[in-house]
Design a protein around this motif. Sequence first.
Motif, PDB file in Angstrom:
ATOM      1  N   LYS A  63       0.824  -1.213   0.000  1.00  0.00           N
ATOM      2  CA  LYS A  63       0.000   0.000   0.000  1.00  0.00           C
ATOM      3  C   LYS A  63       0.858   1.264   0.000  1.00  0.00           C
ATOM      4  O   LYS A  63       0.360   2.357  -0.269  1.00  0.00           O
ATOM      5  CB  LYS A  63      -0.925   0.009   1.220  1.00  0.00           C
ATOM      6  CG  LYS A  63      -1.937  -1.121   1.219  1.00  0.00           C
ATOM      7  CD  LYS A  63      -2.769  -1.137   2.504  1.00  0.00           C
ATOM      8  CE  LYS A  63      -3.766  -2.283   2.511  1.00  0.00           C
ATOM      9  NZ  LYS A  63      -4.533  -2.347   3.779  1.00  0.00           N
ATOM     10  N   ARG A 256      -8.936   3.469  11.143  1.00  0.00           N
ATOM     11  CA  ARG A 256      -8.864   2.188  10.431  1.00  0.00           C
ATOM     12  C   ARG A 256     -10.233   1.741   9.917  1.00  0.00           C
ATOM     13  O   ARG A 256     -10.327   0.953   8.969  1.00  0.00           O
ATOM     14  CB  ARG A 256      -8.262   1.109  11.336  1.00  0.00           C
ATOM     15  CG  ARG A 256      -6.744   1.215  11.503  1.00  0.00           C
ATOM     16  CD  ARG A 256      -6.141  -0.059  12.072  1.00  0.00           C
ATOM     17  NE  ARG A 256      -4.689   0.004  12.067  1.00  0.00           N
ATOM     18  CZ  ARG A 256      -3.937   0.220  13.142  1.00  0.00           C
ATOM     19  NH1 ARG A 256      -4.524   0.401  14.337  1.00  0.00           N
ATOM     20  NH2 ARG A 256      -2.626   0.279  13.051  1.00  0.00           N
ATOM     21  N   GLY A 258     -12.151   3.764   8.509  1.00  0.00           N
ATOM     22  CA  GLY A 258     -12.441   4.651   7.388  1.00  0.00           C
ATOM     23  C   GLY A 258     -13.001   6.001   7.765  1.00  0.00           C
ATOM     24  O   GLY A 258     -13.389   6.787   6.892  1.00  0.00           O
ATOM     25  N   TRP A 275       0.748  10.705   7.018  1.00  0.00           N
ATOM     26  CA  TRP A 275       0.343   9.403   7.529  1.00  0.00           C
ATOM     27  C   TRP A 275       0.224   9.465   9.043  1.00  0.00           C
ATOM     28  O   TRP A 275       0.918  10.230   9.701  1.00  0.00           O
ATOM     29  CB  TRP A 275       1.287   8.289   7.086  1.00  0.00           C
ATOM     30  CG  TRP A 275       2.693   8.352   7.605  1.00  0.00           C
ATOM     31  CD1 TRP A 275       3.684   9.188   7.192  1.00  0.00           C
ATOM     32  CD2 TRP A 275       3.280   7.512   8.614  1.00  0.00           C
ATOM     33  NE1 TRP A 275       4.853   8.942   7.859  1.00  0.00           N
ATOM     34  CE2 TRP A 275       4.640   7.906   8.739  1.00  0.00           C
ATOM     35  CE3 TRP A 275       2.809   6.468   9.398  1.00  0.00           C
ATOM     36  CZ2 TRP A 275       5.513   7.298   9.642  1.00  0.00           C
ATOM     37  CZ3 TRP A 275       3.689   5.850  10.288  1.00  0.00           C
ATOM     38  CH2 TRP A 275       5.017   6.261  10.402  1.00  0.00           C
ATOM     39  N   ALA A 284      -2.788   4.821   8.800  1.00  0.00           N
ATOM     40  CA  ALA A 284      -3.395   5.189   7.523  1.00  0.00           C
ATOM     41  C   ALA A 284      -2.631   6.323   6.878  1.00  0.00           C
ATOM     42  O   ALA A 284      -1.867   7.043   7.538  1.00  0.00           O
ATOM     43  CB  ALA A 284      -4.855   5.604   7.724  1.00  0.00           C
ATOM     44  N   PRO A 295      -8.756   9.493   6.189  1.00  0.00           N
ATOM     45  CA  PRO A 295      -7.969   8.406   5.568  1.00  0.00           C
ATOM     46  C   PRO A 295      -8.347   8.138   4.121  1.00  0.00           C
ATOM     47  O   PRO A 295      -9.514   8.179   3.736  1.00  0.00           O
ATOM     48  CB  PRO A 295      -8.295   7.202   6.461  1.00  0.00           C
ATOM     49  CG  PRO A 295      -9.661   7.494   6.999  1.00  0.00           C
ATOM     50  CD  PRO A 295      -9.708   8.991   7.191  1.00  0.00           C
ATOM     51  N   ARG A 297      -6.110   5.521   2.606  1.00  0.00           N
ATOM     52  CA  ARG A 297      -5.591   4.155   2.547  1.00  0.00           C
ATOM     53  C   ARG A 297      -5.247   3.751   3.974  1.00  0.00           C
ATOM     54  O   ARG A 297      -4.458   4.419   4.648  1.00  0.00           O
ATOM     55  CB  ARG A 297      -4.350   4.123   1.656  1.00  0.00           C
ATOM     56  CG  ARG A 297      -3.741   2.748   1.475  1.00  0.00           C
ATOM     57  CD  ARG A 297      -2.536   2.815   0.533  1.00  0.00           C
ATOM     58  NE  ARG A 297      -2.948   2.918  -0.869  1.00  0.00           N
ATOM     59  CZ  ARG A 297      -2.649   3.913  -1.667  1.00  0.00           C
ATOM     60  NH1 ARG A 297      -1.961   4.939  -1.211  1.00  0.00           N
ATOM     61  NH2 ARG A 297      -3.045   3.929  -2.929  1.00  0.00           N
ATOM     62  N   VAL A 298      -5.852   2.659   4.470  1.00  0.00           N
ATOM     63  CA  VAL A 298      -5.632   2.250   5.862  1.00  0.00           C
ATOM     64  C   VAL A 298      -4.812   0.970   5.894  1.00  0.00           C
ATOM     65  O   VAL A 298      -4.798   0.171   4.939  1.00  0.00           O
ATOM     66  CB  VAL A 298      -6.964   2.060   6.618  1.00  0.00           C
ATOM     67  CG1 VAL A 298      -7.751   3.352   6.632  1.00  0.00           C
ATOM     68  CG2 VAL A 298      -7.793   0.936   6.011  1.00  0.00           C
TER      69      VAL A 298
END
Length: 301
Positions: A63, A256, A258, A275, A284, A295, A297-298
């Motif tokens: 990621k 996490r 979202g 981040w 995230a 976020p 991308r977690v």
Amino acid sequence: MGRARKGRDISGWLVVDKPAGISSTAVVNKVRWAFSAKKAGHAGTLDPEATGVLAVALGEATKTVPYITDALKAYRFTVTFGAATNTDDAEGEVIARSDTRPGDAQIKEALHGFVGEIMQVPPQFSAVKIDGERAYKRARDGEAMEIAARPLWVEELTMTGREDADHVTLEMVCGKGGYVRSIARDLGDALGCLGHVRELRRIWSGPFEAENGLSLDEIDRLAKDPALDAYLLPVEAGLADLPEARCTPEEATRIRNGNPGMVFASGLEYGEECWASCDGRAVAVGRFKAGALHPARVFAG
């Protein structure tokens, strides 16, 4: 329902010192096999004959691949003067020759034209897509293509050695999407002597350095051995170029899931990408807005 992918849930970065004669994809497959990992990818393709840093991401580290791909990279390469090839490197067929050889001063002067924001045409034998097909596939069929120039940021380009009149060694620091073979080709054209890459080594990529990389022989020797895990760098290594914010365990759970979560940060501007970490572990990547991380991308906890 899709079939579950076999392998270990293992995450982190492995820096490989890639040898010549193997593709980047083959290196990734070798690393994935050695770790019995479920998921693997790399940050920035190297040509098969190139050596040096190939950063391989496992699991959750995949990621963070875009942040290494976008980071500055450094290359050391030797240009052969007097011949152009159809691949712009020594593996190709010579398509033109020249008896002209530039002096050191001419070379150093010409390098100024390749620093800063430049426009670069990728080689005919490259992975860029032309009408949905890789250029190298069409080039192998003998097709000559018009490939559009694209911008490249070159931070530095310096001459570091001159073994003889036919060769010069250069070091370049550049951004995403640079083709060293195009630099060699265009430098030869600018000097009126033609040129192609004889050898190429990526000496660092973002935070990863070739001198700290494992060889394929070492990976083979340690394959399937728990001792290999000790060479993995944490997922967070892929976020070294992004600013870090911190959060509590409670906010980490929210993020996490979202949702925006409150973070502690200094010097971040509204909307800046950063981040979030909790107890040193990545939670995230997202945008900082009014004291909270939104976020995009977690990471698994």
